[in-house]
Motif scaffolding. Structure first.
Motif, mmCIF file in Angstrom:
data_model
loop_
_atom_site.group_PDB
_atom_site.id
_atom_site.type_symbol
_atom_site.label_atom_id
_atom_site.label_comp_id
_atom_site.label_asym_id
_atom_site.label_seq_id
_atom_site.Cartn_x
_atom_site.Cartn_y
_atom_site.Cartn_z
ATOM 1 N N ALA A 14 3.053 10.179 -7.182
ATOM 2 C CA ALA A 14 4.138 10.622 -7.941
ATOM 3 C C ALA A 14 3.502 10.758 -9.492
ATOM 4 O O ALA A 14 3.753 11.810 -10.112
ATOM 5 C CB ALA A 14 5.234 9.714 -8.172
ATOM 6 N N MET A 15 2.702 9.766 -9.726
ATOM 7 C CA MET A 15 1.768 9.907 -11.020
ATOM 8 C C MET A 15 0.935 11.156 -10.961
ATOM 9 O O MET A 15 0.960 11.911 -12.060
ATOM 10 C CB MET A 15 1.073 8.676 -11.302
ATOM 11 N N LEU A 16 0.289 11.266 -10.049
ATOM 12 C CA LEU A 16 -0.521 12.479 -9.840
ATOM 13 C C LEU A 16 0.316 13.893 -10.075
ATOM 14 O O LEU A 16 -0.247 14.742 -10.697
ATOM 15 C CB LEU A 16 -1.429 12.390 -8.607
ATOM 16 N N GLN A 17 1.355 13.798 -9.388
ATOM 17 C CA GLN A 17 2.079 15.019 -9.353
ATOM 18 C C GLN A 17 2.756 15.151 -10.947
ATOM 19 O O GLN A 17 2.966 16.292 -11.194
ATOM 20 C CB GLN A 17 3.291 14.830 -8.388
ATOM 21 N N SER A 18 3.045 14.059 -11.527
ATOM 22 C CA SER A 18 3.424 14.472 -12.833
ATOM 23 C C SER A 18 2.408 14.774 -13.900
ATOM 24 O O SER A 18 2.635 15.352 -14.984
ATOM 25 C CB SER A 18 4.207 13.263 -13.381
ATOM 26 N N LEU A 19 1.121 14.387 -13.499
ATOM 27 C CA LEU A 19 0.096 14.853 -14.409
ATOM 28 C C LEU A 19 -0.567 16.176 -14.262
ATOM 29 O O LEU A 19 -1.295 16.864 -14.790
ATOM 30 C CB LEU A 19 -0.978 13.517 -14.468
ATOM 31 N N ARG B 62 0.968 -1.056 0.056
ATOM 32 C CA ARG B 62 -0.024 -0.091 -0.091
ATOM 33 C C ARG B 62 1.097 1.296 -0.284
ATOM 34 O O ARG B 62 0.527 2.175 -0.613
ATOM 35 C CB ARG B 62 -0.829 -0.069 1.153
ATOM 36 N N LYS B 63 1.982 1.151 0.666
ATOM 37 C CA LYS B 63 2.664 2.346 0.962
ATOM 38 C C LYS B 63 3.207 2.742 -0.541
ATOM 39 O O LYS B 63 3.481 3.928 -1.069
ATOM 40 C CB LYS B 63 3.890 2.294 1.983
ATOM 41 N N VAL B 64 3.855 1.632 -1.066
ATOM 42 C CA VAL B 64 4.570 1.607 -2.510
ATOM 43 C C VAL B 64 3.591 2.044 -3.623
ATOM 44 O O VAL B 64 4.129 3.162 -4.067
ATOM 45 C CB VAL B 64 5.036 0.315 -2.738
ATOM 46 N N LEU B 65 2.426 1.574 -3.570
ATOM 47 C CA LEU B 65 1.156 1.883 -4.385
ATOM 48 C C LEU B 65 0.986 3.332 -4.134
ATOM 49 O O LEU B 65 0.514 4.112 -5.137
ATOM 50 C CB LEU B 65 -0.077 1.106 -4.329
ATOM 51 N N SER B 66 0.598 4.080 -2.927
ATOM 52 C CA SER B 66 0.520 5.298 -2.677
ATOM 53 C C SER B 66 1.475 6.151 -3.121
ATOM 54 O O SER B 66 1.206 7.383 -3.691
ATOM 55 C CB SER B 66 -0.012 5.409 -1.222
ATOM 56 N N GLY B 67 2.722 5.775 -2.712
ATOM 57 C CA GLY B 67 3.767 6.689 -3.379
ATOM 58 C C GLY B 67 3.930 6.794 -4.852
ATOM 59 O O GLY B 67 4.129 7.998 -5.398
ATOM 60 N N GLU B 68 3.798 5.574 -5.324
ATOM 61 C CA GLU B 68 3.615 5.612 -7.028
ATOM 62 C C GLU B 68 2.415 6.516 -7.568
ATOM 63 O O GLU B 68 2.761 7.239 -8.587
ATOM 64 C CB GLU B 68 3.486 4.290 -7.655
ATOM 65 N N THR B 69 1.367 6.217 -6.737
ATOM 66 C CA THR B 69 0.167 7.134 -7.515
ATOM 67 C C THR B 69 0.473 8.732 -7.001
ATOM 68 O O THR B 69 0.051 9.234 -7.778
ATOM 69 C CB THR B 69 -1.297 6.673 -6.388
#
Length: 129
Positions: A33-38, A24-31
């Motif tokens: 990061a993806m939102l910040q890039s979009l 969950r931590k990894v997914l939330s961090g990836e999520t």
């Protein structure tokens, strides 16, 4: 094999919970990061909508209303700078009287605007220049 003690069961469930939390931590961090890039793309889209598209639509609607409300006797000017009084209207064309015994036929879309009501007498501002 069937004699699994309670301590082993707790260890297995604890390790499973930890791995789920790590996932969950990894997914939330990836999520994130993806939102910040979009985020910049969404901001640019919003700026494009409010600064370019919406005002252009408003201006186009105003122009369409002006072209649809033309009538005989209106003093208008064309995109080429010719001033005249409408003598004949059809769905696609407009005939302007630009001088005595001189009439010119234009596409209706060539009309740029309607002159003020004070200009609709015989001495139009365009005639004085």
């Amino acid at each position: 094999m069937e004699n699994i003690n309670q301590l082993d069961v707790m260890r297995i469930s604890y390790s499973t919970q930890n791995s789920e939390m790590e996932v969950r931590k990894v997914l939330s961090g990836e999520t994130m990061a993806m939102l910040q890039s979009l985020l910049p793309f969404f901001l640019m889209g919003g700026i494009f909508y409010f600064m370019l598209w919406k005002p252009q639509k408003k201006e186009q609607q105003r122009r369409d209303n002006m072209l649809n409300s033309l009538k005989r006797g209106d003093a208008v000017y064309t995109i080429g700078g010719i001033c005249g009084v409408i003598t004949c209207l059809s769905e696609k064309t407009v005939t302007l009287k630009v001088a005595e015994n001189v009439e010119m036929k234009f596409l209706r879309t060539a009309v740029s605007g309607v002159q003020d009501s004070s200009c609709q007498d015989s001495k139009c501002q365009c005639d004085n220049e």
